[in-house]
Design a protein around this motif. Structure first.
Motif, PDB file in Angstrom:
ATOM      1  N   PHE A  22      -2.684  47.932   1.295  1.00 29.66           N
ATOM      2  CA  PHE A  22      -2.518  46.493   1.486  1.00 29.66           C
ATOM      3  C   PHE A  22      -1.679  46.333   2.746  1.00 29.66           C
ATOM      4  O   PHE A  22      -0.552  46.832   2.813  1.00 29.66           O
ATOM      5  CB  PHE A  22      -1.816  45.866   0.284  1.00 29.66           C
ATOM      6  CG  PHE A  22      -1.555  44.389   0.439  1.00 29.66           C
ATOM      7  CD1 PHE A  22      -2.581  43.470   0.329  1.00 29.66           C
ATOM      8  CD2 PHE A  22      -0.267  43.921   0.697  1.00 29.66           C
ATOM      9  CE1 PHE A  22      -2.345  42.107   0.472  1.00 29.66           C
ATOM     10  CE2 PHE A  22      -0.016  42.565   0.839  1.00 29.66           C
ATOM     11  CZ  PHE A  22      -1.059  41.651   0.728  1.00 29.66           C
ATOM     12  N   TYR A  80      -2.190  39.303 -12.768  1.00 35.61           N
ATOM     13  CA  TYR A  80      -2.798  39.894 -11.569  1.00 35.61           C
ATOM     14  C   TYR A  80      -3.706  38.889 -10.857  1.00 35.61           C
ATOM     15  O   TYR A  80      -3.726  38.819  -9.624  1.00 35.61           O
ATOM     16  CB  TYR A  80      -3.581  41.161 -11.939  1.00 35.61           C
ATOM     17  CG  TYR A  80      -2.702  42.370 -12.073  1.00 35.61           C
ATOM     18  CD1 TYR A  80      -2.049  42.893 -10.955  1.00 35.61           C
ATOM     19  CD2 TYR A  80      -2.502  43.003 -13.294  1.00 35.61           C
ATOM     20  CE1 TYR A  80      -1.229  43.993 -11.065  1.00 35.61           C
ATOM     21  CE2 TYR A  80      -1.679  44.103 -13.412  1.00 35.61           C
ATOM     22  CZ  TYR A  80      -1.042  44.601 -12.301  1.00 35.61           C
ATOM     23  OH  TYR A  80      -0.228  45.689 -12.405  1.00 35.61           O
ATOM     24  N   TRP A  81      -4.436  38.108 -11.628  1.00 36.53           N
ATOM     25  CA  TRP A  81      -5.281  37.085 -11.017  1.00 36.53           C
ATOM     26  C   TRP A  81      -4.418  36.102 -10.221  1.00 36.53           C
ATOM     27  O   TRP A  81      -4.735  35.756  -9.078  1.00 36.53           O
ATOM     28  CB  TRP A  81      -6.069  36.354 -12.104  1.00 36.53           C
ATOM     29  CG  TRP A  81      -7.080  35.394 -11.552  1.00 36.53           C
ATOM     30  CD1 TRP A  81      -6.878  34.075 -11.238  1.00 36.53           C
ATOM     31  CD2 TRP A  81      -8.443  35.686 -11.212  1.00 36.53           C
ATOM     32  NE1 TRP A  81      -8.036  33.523 -10.737  1.00 36.53           N
ATOM     33  CE2 TRP A  81      -9.012  34.487 -10.715  1.00 36.53           C
ATOM     34  CE3 TRP A  81      -9.247  36.823 -11.299  1.00 36.53           C
ATOM     35  CZ2 TRP A  81     -10.336  34.406 -10.292  1.00 36.53           C
ATOM     36  CZ3 TRP A  81     -10.568  36.740 -10.892  1.00 36.53           C
ATOM     37  CH2 TRP A  81     -11.093  35.547 -10.388  1.00 36.53           C
ATOM     38  N   PHE A  84      -3.131  37.642  -6.827  1.00 31.95           N
ATOM     39  CA  PHE A  84      -4.087  37.738  -5.722  1.00 31.95           C
ATOM     40  C   PHE A  84      -4.569  36.367  -5.246  1.00 31.95           C
ATOM     41  O   PHE A  84      -4.895  36.210  -4.067  1.00 31.95           O
ATOM     42  CB  PHE A  84      -5.242  38.659  -6.111  1.00 31.95           C
ATOM     43  CG  PHE A  84      -4.850  40.108  -6.094  1.00 31.95           C
ATOM     44  CD1 PHE A  84      -4.628  40.764  -4.889  1.00 31.95           C
ATOM     45  CD2 PHE A  84      -4.658  40.816  -7.272  1.00 31.95           C
ATOM     46  CE1 PHE A  84      -4.237  42.095  -4.862  1.00 31.95           C
ATOM     47  CE2 PHE A  84      -4.270  42.142  -7.251  1.00 31.95           C
ATOM     48  CZ  PHE A  84      -4.058  42.781  -6.050  1.00 31.95           C
ATOM     49  N   ARG A  94      -7.247  44.809   3.103  1.00 37.72           N
ATOM     50  CA  ARG A  94      -7.267  45.562   1.854  1.00 37.72           C
ATOM     51  C   ARG A  94      -8.407  46.574   1.948  1.00 37.72           C
ATOM     52  O   ARG A  94      -9.564  46.189   2.083  1.00 37.72           O
ATOM     53  CB  ARG A  94      -7.477  44.625   0.658  1.00 37.72           C
ATOM     54  CG  ARG A  94      -6.394  43.563   0.531  1.00 37.72           C
ATOM     55  CD  ARG A  94      -6.759  42.451  -0.425  1.00 37.72           C
ATOM     56  NE  ARG A  94      -7.977  41.745  -0.037  1.00 37.72           N
ATOM     57  CZ  ARG A  94      -8.058  40.832   0.922  1.00 37.72           C
ATOM     58  NH1 ARG A  94      -6.991  40.513   1.627  1.00 37.72           N
ATOM     59  NH2 ARG A  94      -9.200  40.246   1.207  1.00 37.72           N
ATOM     60  N   VAL A 210       1.278  45.687  -5.070  1.00 32.09           N
ATOM     61  CA  VAL A 210      -0.034  45.128  -4.742  1.00 32.09           C
ATOM     62  C   VAL A 210      -1.015  46.264  -4.452  1.00 32.09           C
ATOM     63  O   VAL A 210      -2.159  46.247  -4.913  1.00 32.09           O
ATOM     64  CB  VAL A 210       0.064  44.174  -3.541  1.00 32.09           C
ATOM     65  CG1 VAL A 210      -1.315  43.644  -3.160  1.00 32.09           C
ATOM     66  CG2 VAL A 210       1.010  43.014  -3.855  1.00 32.09           C
ATOM     67  N   LEU A 214      -4.478  47.171  -6.445  1.00 30.59           N
ATOM     68  CA  LEU A 214      -5.770  47.320  -5.770  1.00 30.59           C
ATOM     69  C   LEU A 214      -6.433  48.644  -6.133  1.00 30.59           C
ATOM     70  O   LEU A 214      -7.637  48.695  -6.399  1.00 30.59           O
ATOM     71  CB  LEU A 214      -5.585  47.229  -4.256  1.00 30.59           C
ATOM     72  CG  LEU A 214      -5.294  45.850  -3.675  1.00 30.59           C
ATOM     73  CD1 LEU A 214      -4.872  45.983  -2.210  1.00 30.59           C
ATOM     74  CD2 LEU A 214      -6.515  44.945  -3.787  1.00 30.59           C
ATOM     75  N   HIS A 237     -11.773  42.623  -9.033  1.00 30.01           N
ATOM     76  CA  HIS A 237     -12.193  43.374  -7.851  1.00 30.01           C
ATOM     77  C   HIS A 237     -12.909  42.451  -6.857  1.00 30.01           C
ATOM     78  O   HIS A 237     -12.691  42.544  -5.641  1.00 30.01           O
ATOM     79  CB  HIS A 237     -13.121  44.515  -8.273  1.00 30.01           C
ATOM     80  CG  HIS A 237     -13.513  45.432  -7.157  1.00 30.01           C
ATOM     81  ND1 HIS A 237     -12.618  46.278  -6.529  1.00 30.01           N
ATOM     82  CD2 HIS A 237     -14.705  45.628  -6.534  1.00 30.01           C
ATOM     83  CE1 HIS A 237     -13.242  46.960  -5.588  1.00 30.01           C
ATOM     84  NE2 HIS A 237     -14.502  46.581  -5.569  1.00 30.01           N
ATOM     85  N   THR A 240     -10.166  40.374  -5.110  1.00 29.83           N
ATOM     86  CA  THR A 240      -9.393  41.123  -4.103  1.00 29.83           C
ATOM     87  C   THR A 240     -10.271  41.525  -2.923  1.00 29.83           C
ATOM     88  O   THR A 240      -9.794  41.635  -1.793  1.00 29.83           O
ATOM     89  CB  THR A 240      -8.764  42.379  -4.729  1.00 29.83           C
ATOM     90  OG1 THR A 240      -9.796  43.260  -5.222  1.00 29.83           O
ATOM     91  CG2 THR A 240      -7.855  42.008  -5.885  1.00 29.83           C
ATOM     92  N   ASN A 241     -11.551  41.780  -3.195  1.00 32.13           N
ATOM     93  CA  ASN A 241     -12.562  42.039  -2.161  1.00 32.13           C
ATOM     94  C   ASN A 241     -12.109  43.066  -1.116  1.00 32.13           C
ATOM     95  O   ASN A 241     -12.124  42.798   0.093  1.00 32.13           O
ATOM     96  CB  ASN A 241     -12.935  40.724  -1.460  1.00 32.13           C
ATOM     97  CG  ASN A 241     -14.174  40.862  -0.594  1.00 32.13           C
ATOM     98  OD1 ASN A 241     -15.055  41.659  -0.882  1.00 32.13           O
ATOM     99  ND2 ASN A 241     -14.237  40.091   0.478  1.00 32.13           N
ATOM    100  N   PRO A 242     -11.735  44.272  -1.546  1.00 31.61           N
ATOM    101  CA  PRO A 242     -11.323  45.277  -0.558  1.00 31.61           C
ATOM    102  C   PRO A 242     -12.516  45.910   0.143  1.00 31.61           C
ATOM    103  O   PRO A 242     -13.633  45.930  -0.389  1.00 31.61           O
ATOM    104  CB  PRO A 242     -10.603  46.322  -1.421  1.00 31.61           C
ATOM    105  CG  PRO A 242     -11.324  46.250  -2.736  1.00 31.61           C
ATOM    106  CD  PRO A 242     -11.670  44.798  -2.920  1.00 31.61           C
TER     107      PRO A 242
END
Length: 251
Positions: A22, A80-81, A84, A94, A210, A214, A237, A240-242
């Motif tokens: 991150f 967690y939601w 982010f 990310r 963070v 992730l 996921h 967060t869209n890594p």
């Protein structure tokens, strides 16, 4: 030019190993920490309560050691939601380096290695090397960092990995995770570049939490559970869209 601060952590199990980063600019570190702290407080927690996904989503015996032990899995998921969502307005990068495992390990083929042009690498042939999940996760570090080095150059990055004293097997010997990470070199088309690594001493930076989240979320998604819990991790996921970079090892 302003430095980009990169926070990194790992996650692995029997089926997959991940290393997540991150990254935010130095001037945005405090904003990101405040977003993390606000989400904790608004969820009924405390700014100083550390979050470790592998503990919060683990069995009750392990969760009792956490400050969040009175929170249900659903409450932790909602936390967690919230984290982010609050981080979305802050420009960040990310990336998750990952690879599947077989029974918690990965075997690197031995023999004569070649470079990207097919020329023999200037190292002596080695036998097969079987790495455990922790060791593979350390291999995923460079996969996760490579996109940032390519885009910004190593001189613009400060890498702060999660500190650990774990010793890793290495060709019949053992070495520390610090040795596995410290002084990494990259070749992304401009010649060899060395990445600055700051090994954290004392209190961990909050944004390592963070990176931890992730990595854990990406691993749970990679496992493709069809349970309700698995579906919720798929949603996290997607939020967060890594950038996902698969580790490729070959001879």
């Amino acid at each position: 030019m302003e430095k980009i601060v990169v926070f990194g952590d790992e996650s692995f199990d029997e089926r997959a190993a991940c290393y997540a980063i991150f990254a935010v600019t130095e001037s945005d570190v405090v904003r990101a920490e405040e977003a993390l702290g606000d989400a904790k407080v608004l969820s009924g927690g405390h700014v100083g309560w550390a979050l470790h996904a592998k503990t919060e989503f683990f069995d009750e015996a392990r969760r009792r050691r956490s400050a969040w032990s009175d929170f249900s899995w659903n409450q932790i998921y909602d936390l967690y939601w919230s984290i982010f969502v609050r981080l979305l307005p802050i420009a960040s990068t990310r990336v998750v380096g990952f690879t599947p495992l077989v029974n918690g390990s990965l075997t690197i083929p031995g023999g004569k290695w070649t470079d990207r042009d097919g020329k023999l690498a200037p190292i002596a042939p080695q036998g097969d090397l079987t790495l455990d999940g922790a060791s593979v996760a350390m291999k995923c570090v460079q996969a996760a960092l490579a996109p940032l080095v390519e885009r910004h150059g190593s001189h613009c990055l400060t890498f702060r990995p999660d500190p650990t004293s774990t010793m890793l097997p290495w060709y019949g010997n053992r070495r520390s995770q610090k040795a596995a990470i410290d002084g990494m070199w990259f070749d992304v088309g401009r010649g060899a570049e060395r990445l600055e690594v700051e090994i954290v001493k004392g209190t961990k930076p909050p944004l390592l939490e963070v990176a931890d989240a992730l990595a854990f979320i990406a691993r749970k998604t990679a496992n493709r559970s069809h349970s309700n819990t698995g579906h919720r991790f798929d949603l996290l996921h997607a939020l967060t869209n890594p950038e996902m970079v698969r580790l490729a090892i070959g001879s």
